[in-house]
Write a protein that holds these residues in place. Sequence first.
Motif, PDB file in Angstrom:
ATOM      1  N   ASP A 163      -4.541  10.910   1.081  1.00  0.00           N
ATOM      2  CA  ASP A 163      -5.186  11.607   2.199  1.00  0.00           C
ATOM      3  C   ASP A 163      -5.268  13.085   1.840  1.00  0.00           C
ATOM      4  OD1 ASP A 163      -6.131  12.556   4.572  1.00  0.00           O
ATOM      5  OD2 ASP A 163      -4.341  12.112   5.744  1.00  0.00           O
ATOM      6  N   TYR A 164      -6.464  13.603   1.693  1.00  0.00           N
ATOM      7  CA  TYR A 164      -6.679  14.981   1.271  1.00  0.00           C
ATOM      8  C   TYR A 164      -7.336  15.838   2.347  1.00  0.00           C
ATOM      9  CZ  TYR A 164      -5.603  13.367  -3.452  1.00  0.00           C
ATOM     10  OH  TYR A 164      -4.958  12.837  -4.549  1.00  0.00           O
ATOM     11  N   LEU A 165      -7.748  15.244   3.448  1.00  0.00           N
ATOM     12  CA  LEU A 165      -8.602  15.965   4.385  1.00  0.00           C
ATOM     13  C   LEU A 165      -7.877  16.306   5.683  1.00  0.00           C
ATOM     14  CD1 LEU A 165     -11.949  14.003   4.008  1.00  0.00           C
ATOM     15  CD2 LEU A 165     -11.119  15.970   2.705  1.00  0.00           C
ATOM     16  N   ALA A 166      -8.170  17.487   6.173  1.00  0.00           N
ATOM     17  CA  ALA A 166      -7.730  17.942   7.481  1.00  0.00           C
ATOM     18  C   ALA A 166      -8.836  18.843   8.024  1.00  0.00           C
ATOM     19  CB  ALA A 166      -6.407  18.699   7.386  1.00  0.00           C
ATOM     20  N   GLU A 167      -8.683  19.260   9.270  1.00  0.00           N
ATOM     21  CA  GLU A 167      -9.724  20.091   9.868  1.00  0.00           C
ATOM     22  C   GLU A 167      -9.958  21.362   9.048  1.00  0.00           C
ATOM     23  OE1 GLU A 167      -8.044  20.506  13.694  1.00  0.00           O
ATOM     24  OE2 GLU A 167      -8.481  18.454  14.294  1.00  0.00           O
ATOM     25  N   LEU A 168      -8.862  22.021   8.642  1.00  0.00           N
ATOM     26  CA  LEU A 168      -8.995  23.243   7.852  1.00  0.00           C
ATOM     27  C   LEU A 168      -9.581  22.941   6.469  1.00  0.00           C
ATOM     28  CD1 LEU A 168      -8.528  26.271   7.557  1.00  0.00           C
ATOM     29  CD2 LEU A 168      -6.175  25.769   6.842  1.00  0.00           C
ATOM     30  N   ILE A 192       0.859  -1.190   0.000  1.00  0.00           N
ATOM     31  CA  ILE A 192       0.000   0.000   0.000  1.00  0.00           C
ATOM     32  C   ILE A 192       0.888   1.230   0.000  1.00  0.00           C
ATOM     33  CG2 ILE A 192      -1.797   1.279   1.211  1.00  0.00           C
ATOM     34  CD1 ILE A 192      -2.789  -1.269   2.417  1.00  0.00           C
ATOM     35  N   ALA A 193       0.701   2.090  -0.989  1.00  0.00           N
ATOM     36  CA  ALA A 193       1.505   3.307  -1.122  1.00  0.00           C
ATOM     37  C   ALA A 193       0.656   4.529  -0.810  1.00  0.00           C
ATOM     38  CB  ALA A 193       2.075   3.413  -2.538  1.00  0.00           C
ATOM     39  N   ASN A 194       1.316   5.598  -0.440  1.00  0.00           N
ATOM     40  CA  ASN A 194       0.649   6.885  -0.225  1.00  0.00           C
ATOM     41  C   ASN A 194       1.067   7.847  -1.326  1.00  0.00           C
ATOM     42  OD1 ASN A 194       1.148   9.837   0.867  1.00  0.00           O
ATOM     43  ND2 ASN A 194      -0.571   9.033   2.030  1.00  0.00           N
ATOM     44  N   ALA A 195       0.132   8.644  -1.812  1.00  0.00           N
ATOM     45  CA  ALA A 195       0.452   9.628  -2.849  1.00  0.00           C
ATOM     46  C   ALA A 195      -0.062  11.020  -2.515  1.00  0.00           C
ATOM     47  CB  ALA A 195      -0.121   9.175  -4.198  1.00  0.00           C
ATOM     48  N   SER A 196      -0.529  11.222  -1.283  1.00  0.00           N
ATOM     49  CA  SER A 196      -0.973  12.556  -0.872  1.00  0.00           C
ATOM     50  C   SER A 196      -1.101  12.591   0.639  1.00  0.00           C
ATOM     51  CB  SER A 196      -2.321  12.913  -1.512  1.00  0.00           C
ATOM     52  OG  SER A 196      -2.781  14.173  -1.034  1.00  0.00           O
ATOM     53  N   GLY A 197      -0.506  13.614   1.255  1.00  0.00           N
ATOM     54  CA  GLY A 197      -0.624  13.793   2.694  1.00  0.00           C
ATOM     55  C   GLY A 197      -1.565  14.915   3.077  1.00  0.00           C
ATOM     56  N   PHE A 198      -1.955  15.742   2.100  1.00  0.00           N
ATOM     57  CA  PHE A 198      -2.887  16.835   2.359  1.00  0.00           C
ATOM     58  C   PHE A 198      -3.373  17.380   1.025  1.00  0.00           C
ATOM     59  CE2 PHE A 198       1.139  18.902   1.704  1.00  0.00           C
ATOM     60  CZ  PHE A 198       0.866  20.146   1.158  1.00  0.00           C
ATOM     61  N   TYR A 199      -4.413  18.183   1.066  1.00  0.00           N
ATOM     62  CA  TYR A 199      -4.975  18.803  -0.129  1.00  0.00           C
ATOM     63  C   TYR A 199      -4.020  19.906  -0.570  1.00  0.00           C
ATOM     64  CZ  TYR A 199      -8.835  20.647  -3.074  1.00  0.00           C
ATOM     65  OH  TYR A 199      -9.642  21.047  -4.115  1.00  0.00           O
ATOM     66  N   GLY A 200      -3.256  19.633  -1.623  1.00  0.00           N
ATOM     67  CA  GLY A 200      -2.228  20.560  -2.074  1.00  0.00           C
ATOM     68  C   GLY A 200      -0.847  19.941  -2.095  1.00  0.00           C
ATOM     69  N   ASP A 201      -0.763  18.649  -1.774  1.00  0.00           N
ATOM     70  CA  ASP A 201       0.520  17.955  -1.782  1.00  0.00           C
ATOM     71  C   ASP A 201       1.037  17.828  -3.223  1.00  0.00           C
ATOM     72  OD1 ASP A 201       2.723  16.644  -0.751  1.00  0.00           O
ATOM     73  OD2 ASP A 201       1.580  15.132   0.334  1.00  0.00           O
ATOM     74  N   ARG A 202       2.237  17.276  -3.353  1.00  0.00           N
ATOM     75  CA  ARG A 202       2.919  17.210  -4.649  1.00  0.00           C
ATOM     76  C   ARG A 202       2.009  16.587  -5.704  1.00  0.00           C
ATOM     77  NH1 ARG A 202       8.544  14.045  -4.989  1.00  0.00           N
ATOM     78  NH2 ARG A 202       8.174  14.311  -2.795  1.00  0.00           N
ATOM     79  N   PHE A 203       1.747  17.314  -6.759  1.00  0.00           N
ATOM     80  CA  PHE A 203       0.743  16.902  -7.734  1.00  0.00           C
ATOM     81  C   PHE A 203       1.139  15.623  -8.462  1.00  0.00           C
ATOM     82  CE2 PHE A 203      -1.321  16.908 -11.877  1.00  0.00           C
ATOM     83  CZ  PHE A 203      -2.649  17.160 -11.535  1.00  0.00           C
ATOM     84  N   ASP A 204       2.412  15.466  -8.779  1.00  0.00           N
ATOM     85  CA  ASP A 204       2.824  14.316  -9.586  1.00  0.00           C
ATOM     86  C   ASP A 204       3.108  13.074  -8.754  1.00  0.00           C
ATOM     87  OD1 ASP A 204       5.112  15.256  -8.396  1.00  0.00           O
ATOM     88  OD2 ASP A 204       6.247  15.551 -10.249  1.00  0.00           O
ATOM     89  N   ALA A 205       2.764  13.106  -7.447  1.00  0.00           N
ATOM     90  CA  ALA A 205       3.061  11.959  -6.588  1.00  0.00           C
ATOM     91  C   ALA A 205       2.305  10.704  -7.036  1.00  0.00           C
ATOM     92  CB  ALA A 205       2.726  12.282  -5.137  1.00  0.00           C
ATOM     93  N   LEU A 206       1.089  10.844  -7.523  1.00  0.00           N
ATOM     94  CA  LEU A 206       0.334   9.668  -7.945  1.00  0.00           C
ATOM     95  C   LEU A 206       1.052   8.961  -9.078  1.00  0.00           C
ATOM     96  CD1 LEU A 206      -2.153   7.870  -7.749  1.00  0.00           C
ATOM     97  CD2 LEU A 206      -3.344   9.454  -9.296  1.00  0.00           C
ATOM     98  N   ARG A 207       1.517   9.720 -10.045  1.00  0.00           N
ATOM     99  CA  ARG A 207       2.265   9.091 -11.147  1.00  0.00           C
ATOM    100  C   ARG A 207       3.555   8.461 -10.619  1.00  0.00           C
ATOM    101  NH1 ARG A 207       2.990   8.886 -16.604  1.00  0.00           N
ATOM    102  NH2 ARG A 207       5.164   8.617 -17.243  1.00  0.00           N
TER     103      ARG A 207
END
Length: 592
Positions: free
Chosen positions: A58-63, A29-44
């Motif tokens: 993971d795109y969600l946080a309290e803010l 299992i890999a991660n490709a996002s730690g927040f909304y705005g993380d490195r865009f090309d991480a999924l690729r």
Amino acid sequence: MTEPTSTQDPAPFITPFANLDLTPDVLRIANASGFYGDRFDALREMLTGGPVDIVTGDYLAELTMLILGRDRQKNPASGYAKTFLRQLEEGLGLAHERGVRIVANAGGLNPAGLAAAVTELAARVGVPVRVAHVEGDDLLTPGHTWGEGVLTANAYLGGAGIAECLRAGADVVVTGRVTDAALVTGPAAAHFGWDMKDFDALAGAVVAGHVLECGTQATGGNYSFFGAHDVRRPGFPLAELHADGSAVITKHPGTGGIVDIGTVTAQLLYETGGARYAGPDVTARLDTVRLTQDGPDRVRIAGVRGEAPPPTLKVGLNRIGGWRNEVVFVLTGLDIDAKARLVRGQVEDAFARADRTPASVRWELARTDRADADTEETASALLRLVVRDSDPDAVGRAIGAAAVELALGSYPGFHVTAPPGKGAPYGVFEAAYVDAAEIPHTAVLPDGTRVPAPTPVRTRPLEPVPPPPLPEPLPAGPTRRAPIGLVAGARSGDKGGDANVGVWVRTDEAWRWLAHELTVDLFRQLLPETADLPVTRDILPNLRALNFTVHGLLGEGVAAQARFDPQAKALGEWLRSRHADIPEALIPEALL
């Protein structure tokens, strides 16, 4: 717009993978996002950098939930992370070619809307994928009363709904507000056939998920000892999970950063509380976690014990708290304190004359100036004024008039970093708790069938773990007054209005010193902002770590921006910079 990926040649796996466990009984299992705005090309990067079975985001946080809530106010069809859709324009085809499934909480406040958008995108780019989503977290519905002005009310769901979607053959699963670790527990439960009573296995997956959730924070990002490694562009992490819940944290070969016991420990301590790490699937015992270096860029997590989850689920509430504005006055050269007193008095007099003082007025003088400085900027200090009020006029026109009209009649060298604007709304985060049995946790399968997610077989009220015995103290010897950071690392963050600081050391000798020396009393002395606040210390001997929770430091949460560092991201680094009496035997010889 990216061309349809089904017409592109798949990027070959050309990197050797000798350090990866490619046996069929391992789930990667890999991660490709730690927040909304993380490195865009991480999924690729994660899809093309090496073999994986599941890619999570993971795109969600309290803010983020507050931001999405305001989006939904303007357009009820929105409320999800649009970045995820743009990443899928290319990533969907790559994932299909490689047989990789994608699980992301990018659905935010509208997982059904995002699922429909993903289905539409797949048809447009010609990629045959089955899309499912998870519902039930959104409690801003009739029957729930949360008070005036609440924009979002979302329960933190577990991974059971995700597991149902994957068992039904979904290629893409999008959710709303699930716990960050649920993005791992759900796929692991589906793959290994766990049920809701497999507490130890689930707890191991929770710990692996907690390490992965913040992306490159597990591979050298935001790391106290960053100078020892090349962390300019750390690779994203992945976990090799086993059927017993144990895991190896690693990253794709050839990517930047580092995975070692230190980086994994740092992320384990991020935004945690006591030894019991509660979630909707299981309560993981962080005091049972054992880490071992399993080779270059490989850390094995084993021994994690799990307990029944609490009977309640946390609900995150976001509301608009009022209006906020700020002005930063620049004070240059001599007499900094006197200049600050002058302009502060003038502004407060102006408020009094206008008979309208904002409900909250906060001043902070940052002494960034240096004596005999060779540039004007380094000769200057910053005086920050922040005002809040329920009336936008009180933080708009009122502060503008009070500050700008002083331009020619205040301290010498008067100027501000930017003229004050109209002010902006700020958010307030609160946590509530509801009976888990009342939450309609639902998996909406690729064919549209709605399936209730399984619930825990039993629950257990959350209680603190009694403090474990401390190690033997380090023998007395010569000490030196020096920064704690010469010996200890730290990682800090926010949980609503509370802040946590995890502090760890890398040797048993240093642990014998830290466990006895860094008490709550010393912590408060070193960080005077915490002196009048409740502080809880938890001891994690297996990690050679202490965790401090500072209750109320962040006021009403990150969206309220009540503090210079509203998410306490640098609180740990401030602690590391503070001086204490450190045994010389623990200080690296080069620094003595």
